[in-house]
Design a protein around this motif. Structure first.
Motif, mmCIF file in Angstrom:
data_model
loop_
_atom_site.group_PDB
_atom_site.id
_atom_site.type_symbol
_atom_site.label_atom_id
_atom_site.label_comp_id
_atom_site.label_asym_id
_atom_site.label_seq_id
_atom_site.Cartn_x
_atom_site.Cartn_y
_atom_site.Cartn_z
ATOM 1 N N MET A 144 -40.233 34.913 26.351
ATOM 2 C CA MET A 144 -40.147 34.042 27.515
ATOM 3 C C MET A 144 -39.199 32.867 27.338
ATOM 4 O O MET A 144 -38.508 32.470 28.279
ATOM 5 C CB MET A 144 -41.534 33.551 27.883
ATOM 6 N N ALA A 147 -35.897 34.208 27.979
ATOM 7 C CA ALA A 147 -35.683 34.374 29.422
ATOM 8 C C ALA A 147 -35.347 33.041 30.078
ATOM 9 O O ALA A 147 -34.455 32.958 30.936
ATOM 10 C CB ALA A 147 -36.935 34.973 30.064
ATOM 11 N N THR A 163 -36.085 34.386 36.773
ATOM 12 C CA THR A 163 -37.206 34.222 35.852
ATOM 13 C C THR A 163 -38.270 35.284 36.100
ATOM 14 O O THR A 163 -38.825 35.877 35.165
ATOM 15 C CB THR A 163 -37.825 32.826 36.007
ATOM 16 N N THR A 167 -39.346 38.113 33.426
ATOM 17 C CA THR A 167 -40.767 38.207 33.076
ATOM 18 C C THR A 167 -41.287 39.614 33.361
ATOM 19 O O THR A 167 -42.064 40.177 32.580
ATOM 20 C CB THR A 167 -41.577 37.173 33.866
ATOM 21 N N SER A 170 -40.530 41.917 30.580
ATOM 22 C CA SER A 170 -41.500 41.827 29.495
ATOM 23 C C SER A 170 -42.733 42.660 29.808
ATOM 24 O O SER A 170 -43.290 43.346 28.946
ATOM 25 C CB SER A 170 -41.884 40.364 29.281
ATOM 26 N N THR A 307 -44.829 39.499 39.636
ATOM 27 C CA THR A 307 -44.002 38.491 38.981
ATOM 28 C C THR A 307 -42.734 38.216 39.769
ATOM 29 O O THR A 307 -42.310 37.062 39.917
ATOM 30 C CB THR A 307 -43.666 38.939 37.553
ATOM 31 N N VAL A 361 -48.940 38.073 35.114
ATOM 32 C CA VAL A 361 -47.828 37.298 34.554
ATOM 33 C C VAL A 361 -47.149 36.470 35.637
ATOM 34 O O VAL A 361 -46.094 35.892 35.422
ATOM 35 C CB VAL A 361 -46.822 38.228 33.847
ATOM 36 N N VAL A 364 -45.816 32.704 35.066
ATOM 37 C CA VAL A 364 -44.644 32.272 34.295
ATOM 38 C C VAL A 364 -43.600 31.549 35.149
ATOM 39 O O VAL A 364 -43.161 30.446 34.790
ATOM 40 C CB VAL A 364 -44.027 33.471 33.544
ATOM 41 N N ASN A 387 -45.454 27.695 25.706
ATOM 42 C CA ASN A 387 -45.753 29.095 25.404
ATOM 43 C C ASN A 387 -46.494 29.225 24.072
ATOM 44 O O ASN A 387 -47.278 30.163 23.884
ATOM 45 C CB ASN A 387 -44.457 29.912 25.377
#
Length: 441
Positions: A144, A147, A163, A167, A170, A307, A361, A364, A387
Motif C-alpha cells: 500500500m 501504491a 488508489t 488497492t 492487492s 475498492t 479494502v 484504503v 499501515n
C-alpha cells in the motif's frame, strides 16, 4: 514527495551524476502514468498472493509437523507486523533510491522467503523467520505504501480512483488466486504452493526493472492531470532517519493517532481475522477447504468493485463519513457470521461474502486521502506508519484468534469481539478532523 513548480522544462530535472547528460532517458517500452500504474499493479498482485497463503498453511502445518495453531499464528503475526513496519521505510527508500530498485529487491525477498519455507523449514521459529520476516519485508515494501507513492508521483488528477485501482490489485493477489493455491495445496502439498509463488516473484522482478520509473520527469512527461512539467525532486538522503523524523512529527498530532487506531482495527477485521481464520473456521463447520478458499476468492472479486467505487467516492465525498459507514456495516456483517457458517455454502453466507467483499479494502482510499490532507508531501510515509498500525492489529488478532480457537474450540468469540472493534472504529472515524491543521507536514 514534494515537487518544485519553479521550472517547466526538462532541464530542471534533478542534477545527474558528473559526466552524464540531463536529457531524460527514454525507456525501451513507451511509458505513461497509466502504464506505470499497470506495472505497479502487477507487482502488487504478485506480492498480494503471499499475504493470504498463510491461511491455507494452518491445517497442513498442524497436520504434518504437529505445531499448534497458536504457534503457527505467531509466524503469521510476525509476517503482518514486519509487513507493516517495513512500509514507511520502504516509502522513504523509494524517495532515496527509486521505486524500481526497491520493488525489484522486494520481490526477490518474498521469493527467497518462500523457497526457504518450502525447502529448509523444520521448526516453528523458522516459519516466523522465513515467512514472517523475509516475506513480510518483501510484501511490506511492495504494497500500500508503494501504491501511495505511485499515485503521488505520477498523478495529480484521479488520485482517489488510482488508489482504488492499485488497492484492488492487492485484493486480486490476496483472494482471486486462493482457489488455485488451495487446489495446489490439496493435490501437491503446501510446499508446492509456496514454490509456485516464489516462481511468480522471480518472473515478475525483471518486468518491474524494465517498466517501472521513479518519476514522470525521467521520461519527459508530466504527471497525469498536471498543467505544467514537474521536475524530479532531488533524492532524499538518510531514508531511515527521514521515516523516523516524519513519524515523530506526525505523532504530535491527533489525526495521526485517530487514523492509526482506525486502521489497526481495519487490519484486525480483515487480515487478522478473515484472511487468517475464515478458512479454518469454515472447515470447523464441515466445509471443505477448497469451498472456503473459493468464498475468499469471491470476497476478492467484490473487493475490486468495492475498492474502485470507494476511490471514486473519495474524490467526491467526505472521507471520514465514508470510513464510518464502512466500519459500521463491516461490524454488523462480522457479528452475523457465526450464525451463517455451515458445512455447505448457503445464500445467507453468499450475501455476507458480497457485503464484506465490497467493504473489505474500501477503507484504503479514504485513509490515504486523509493522510494527504493532513500531512502533505509526507503523506506516503505517514500512510506507511498508519499501515504499520494496520498490521499490528492484524497480527494481534491472527495470534489471538488461533489462541482462542485452541482454548475454546470455536472462533465465535473472535467474530463478536472483532465486530465490537469495528463499531469503535466507526466512531473514531467521525472524530477525525476533516481539515489539514496549520503547521503540519
Amino acid at each position: 514527495m514534494s515537487t518544485s513548480p519553479s521550472s517547466t522544462s526538462s532541464t530542471s530535472l534533478s542534477k545527474p551524476p558528473a559526466g552524464k547528460s540531463s536529457t531524460p532517458r527514454r525507456p525501451r517500452l513507451p511509458l505513461t502514468p497509466w502504464t506505470v500504474a499497470a506495472a505497479a499493479a502487477l507487482a502488487i498482485v504478485t506480492a498480494g498472493t503471499f499475504t493470504t497463503l498463510a491461511g491455507l498453511l494452518v491445517g497442513p502445518l498442524h497436520a504434518e509437523l504437529g505445531w499448534s495453531r497458536g504457534a503457527i499464528g505467531v509466524g503469521s503475526a510476525v509476517n503482518m507486523v514486519v509487513y507493516g513496519a517495513t512500509a514507511p521505510f520502504a516509502a522513504a527508500l523509494m524517495d532515496r533510491f527509486g521505486m524500481r530498485y526497491v520493488t525489484t529487491g522486494a520481490l526477490g525477498l518474498v521469493g527467497a522467503g518462500a523457497v526457504l519455507t518450502a525447502t529448509a523449514m523444520t521448526a516453528a521459529w523458522q516459519f516466523a523467520l522465513y515467512w514472517g520476516v523475509l516475506v513480510g519485508l518483501g510484501t511490506g515494501a511492495s504494497a500500500m505504501a508503494f501504491a501511495a507513492t505511485v499515485t503521488e508521483r505520477w498523478f495529480v488528477a484521479r488520485r482517489g480512483l488510482v488508489t482504488g485501482l492499485l488497492t484492488a490489485a492487492s485484493v486480486v493477489g490476496q483472494f482471486v488466486f486462493l482457489p488455485v493455491l488451495s487446489e495446489v495445496v490439496g493435490r501437491y502439498g503446501w510446499r508446492a504452493a509456496a514454490l509456485t509463488l516464489a516462481g511468480a516473484a522471480v518472473l515478475t522482478a525483471p518486468l518491474m526493472w524494465l517498466t517501472l520509473r521513479d518519476h514522470p520527469a525521467e521520461v519527459g512527461q508530466r504527471p497525469y492531470g498536471a498543467t505544467e512539467f514537474v521536475p524530479r525532486p532531488t533524492p532524499v538522503a538518510g531514508a531511515g532517519r527521514r521515516a523516523v523524523r516524519v513519524l515523530f512529527r506526525a505523532a504530535r498530532t491527533g489525526p495521526f493517532w485517530l487514523l492509526a487506531a482506525t486502521f489497526a482495527i481495519c487490519g484486525a477485521s480483515t487480515n487478522g481475522v478473515m484472511w487468517t481464520h475464515f478458512a479454518p473456521a469454515a472447515h470447523d463447520h464441515g466445509m471443505p477447504m477448497t469451498a472456503a478458499a473459493s468464498l475468499l476468492a469471491l470476497i476478492g472479486i467484490f473487493n475490486v468493485a468495492g475498492t474502485v467505487a470507494s476511490g471514486w467516492l473519495t474524490d467526491r465525498r467526505d472521507a471520514r463519513r465514508l470510513l464510518a459507514a464502512y466500519f459500521a456495516v463491516r461490524g454488523l456483517a462480522l457479528l452475523a457470521l457465526p450464525l451463517l457458517l455451515t458445512a455447505t455454502v448457503q445464500p445467507p453466507l453468499v450475501a455476507f461474502v458480497i457485503v464484506f467483499g465490497l467493504l473489505d479494502v474500501a477503507t484504503v482510499p479514504p485513509t490515504i486521502a486523509l493522510c494527504r490532507a493532513h500531512f502533505g508531501h509526507d503523506a506516503a510515509i505517514v500512510f506507511g506508519w498508519v499501515n504499520s498500525a494496520h498490521q499490528v492489529g492484524a497480527g494481534a488478532v491472527a495470534f489471538l484468534g488461533g489462541a482462542a480457537r485452541d482454548a475454546f474450540g470455536s472462533y465465535d468469540l473472535v467474530w463478536v469481539g472483532t465486530a465490537a472493534l469495528c463499531a469503535t472504529a466507526a466512531l473514531l472515524s467521525l472524530a477525525t478532523p476533516g481539515h489539514r491543521p496549520a503547521g503540519v507536514g
